[in-house]
Write a protein that holds these residues in place. Structure first.
Motif, short mmCIF file in Angstrom:
data_model
loop_
_atom_site.label_atom_id
_atom_site.label_comp_id
_atom_site.label_asym_id
_atom_site.label_seq_id
_atom_site.Cartn_x
_atom_site.Cartn_y
_atom_site.Cartn_z
N UNK A 79 -3.13 11.44 0.29
CA UNK A 79 -3.42 10.02 0.08
C UNK A 79 -2.98 9.16 1.25
N UNK A 80 -1.80 9.45 1.81
CA UNK A 80 -1.32 8.68 2.96
C UNK A 80 -2.19 8.90 4.18
N UNK A 104 0.83 -1.20 0.00
CA UNK A 104 0.00 0.00 0.00
C UNK A 104 0.87 1.26 0.00
N UNK A 105 1.91 1.27 0.83
CA UNK A 105 2.79 2.43 0.90
C UNK A 105 3.49 2.67 -0.44
N UNK A 106 3.99 1.61 -1.06
CA UNK A 106 4.67 1.76 -2.34
C UNK A 106 3.70 2.24 -3.43
N UNK A 107 2.47 1.77 -3.40
CA UNK A 107 1.48 2.20 -4.37
C UNK A 107 1.16 3.68 -4.21
N UNK A 108 1.02 4.12 -2.98
CA UNK A 108 0.74 5.54 -2.73
C UNK A 108 1.89 6.42 -3.23
N UNK A 109 3.11 6.02 -2.96
CA UNK A 109 4.27 6.80 -3.41
C UNK A 109 4.33 6.84 -4.94
N UNK A 110 4.12 5.69 -5.58
CA UNK A 110 4.16 5.66 -7.04
C UNK A 110 3.06 6.49 -7.67
N UNK A 153 2.31 16.89 -2.05
CA UNK A 153 0.96 17.26 -1.60
C UNK A 153 -0.01 16.10 -1.78
N UNK A 154 0.05 15.45 -2.95
CA UNK A 154 -0.82 14.30 -3.21
C UNK A 154 -0.53 13.16 -2.24
#
Length: 342
Positions: free
Chosen positions: A228-229, A183-189, A223-224
């Motif tokens: 999102x996080x 989930x964390x990697x998806x949010x960053x990408x 910002x995104x």
């Protein structure tokens, strides 16, 4: 049928009448909250301790200060030795403008890139004072807004899409069942791609941003990611209800309190201060700094966004770890219940 499923209690559901009552009561409450959050700052927009510089001979500066102090609580006066020092203060985002007393008459320095609304307000306030004295004011825009967006409308309009993108990313990660590091990697990408696309549109196509391309992309991405996080992190800790809670905070408070259409110091308190603690306001301030002021005064909003992103991603990882621990703890128990006796 297993013992666990046979003994599982049925979900509690409110009667139809009560559900109708909840909808009828919540709808006007949400409408009132949205109207208050959006209309209250707009209806009370006015300068409040707005940083303004004054430069020139000591006696003349004192006279200008007295005139400006007649607008009680409107301006926070900063004294500078000369016009060059006042210009540097504007470029460093210490003040929004400056009144310079010269032998040829008063001169007003503004920065429409910081806020076209504030620049226009300063012109009106200083021009009115000069008109009563029979003098004319020469206005110099030290840091002008880009030609493609002289009123700052395009930059202000970018706040809502970023909020929507962040909320959508956090909600999709949660609803698709992504947990922990995935989930964390998806949010960053996703945030990185949003930054690239947004900068390509705002900078390369529309020309409404004029700073470093990658600095602007990083601002959009951060910002995104912060939004999102926060959405995904709260959902990971308290369930899907966290999506609604985080989204409501961003949309109903973060956006209208961001100060994007005017400036944080133009909003009533605590809206101006609270807005800068939330990602939309911090993101807007950071975008102005990196796009028009070579990164001046960017540290504060950058740290705010970083904290939101770090706390949100930490909550995502923590929620994933707690979920795995709970799953590992439940499976052996269910297996023991299904083990044949004798």
């Amino acid at each position: 049928m297993s013992t666990a499923s046979a003994t599982r209690p049925a979900p509690h559901r409110l009667p139809h009448g009560r559900r109708l009552a909840v909808v009828i009561v919540l709808a006007p409450l949400l409408a009132a909250l949205a109207l208050w959050a959006s209309a209250w700052p707009a209806a009370r927009t006015a300068p409040r301790d707005l940083p303004l510089g004054v430069a020139g001979p000591a006696q003349a500066v004192t006279q200008v200060e007295r005139q400006l102090e007649q607008h009680k609580g409107a301006f926070e006066i900063h004294r500078y030795a000369d016009e060059a020092a006042a210009r540097r203060a504007i470029e460093d985002r210490t003040v929004y403008g400056a009144v310079v007393v010269t032998a040829q008459g008063p001169e007003l320095l503004t920065a429409s890139a910081a806020s076209p609304v504030v620049a226009q307000l300063l012109q009106q306030a200083v021009a009115e004072k000069a008109a009563t004295e029979g003098t004319q004011v020469r206005t110099v825009d030290v840091v002008p807004a880009p030609e493609g967006d002289p009123r700052g409308s395009a930059l202000n309009a970018s706040v809502l899409p970023l909020a929507i993108a962040g909320i959508a990313a956090g909600a999709l990660v949660t609803l698709l069942g992504l947990r922990g590091p995935r989930a964390a990697a998806t949010l960053v990408g996703a945030a990185a791609l949003v930054g690239v696309v947004a900068t390509a549109i705002a900078h390369s196509w529309l020309g409404v941003l004029t700073g470093g391309w990658w600095a602007e992309a990083g601002t959009f991405s951060l910002t995104t990611l912060a939004i999102g996080a926060a959405v995904a992190g709260l959902a990971a800790l308290i369930g899907t209800a966290g999506i609604g809670l985080a989204a409501a905070t961003v949309m109903l408070i973060g956006n209208p309190f961001s100060g994007a259409p005017s400036a944080p110091r133009m909003l009533p308190e605590p809206a101006g201060t609270l807005g800068q603690w939330l990602p939309p306001g911090a993101g807007t301030t950071l975008l102005r700094s990196v796009s028009f002021f070579d990164g001046a005064a960017a540290t504060g909003p950058a740290l705010t966004l970083t904290w939101w992103a770090a706390l949100g991603l930490g909550a995502v990882l923590l929620g994933g770890a707690l979920g795995r621990r709970a799953k590992n703890g439940v499976e052996p128990a269910s297996e023991r219940e299904l083990t044949a006796v004798g």
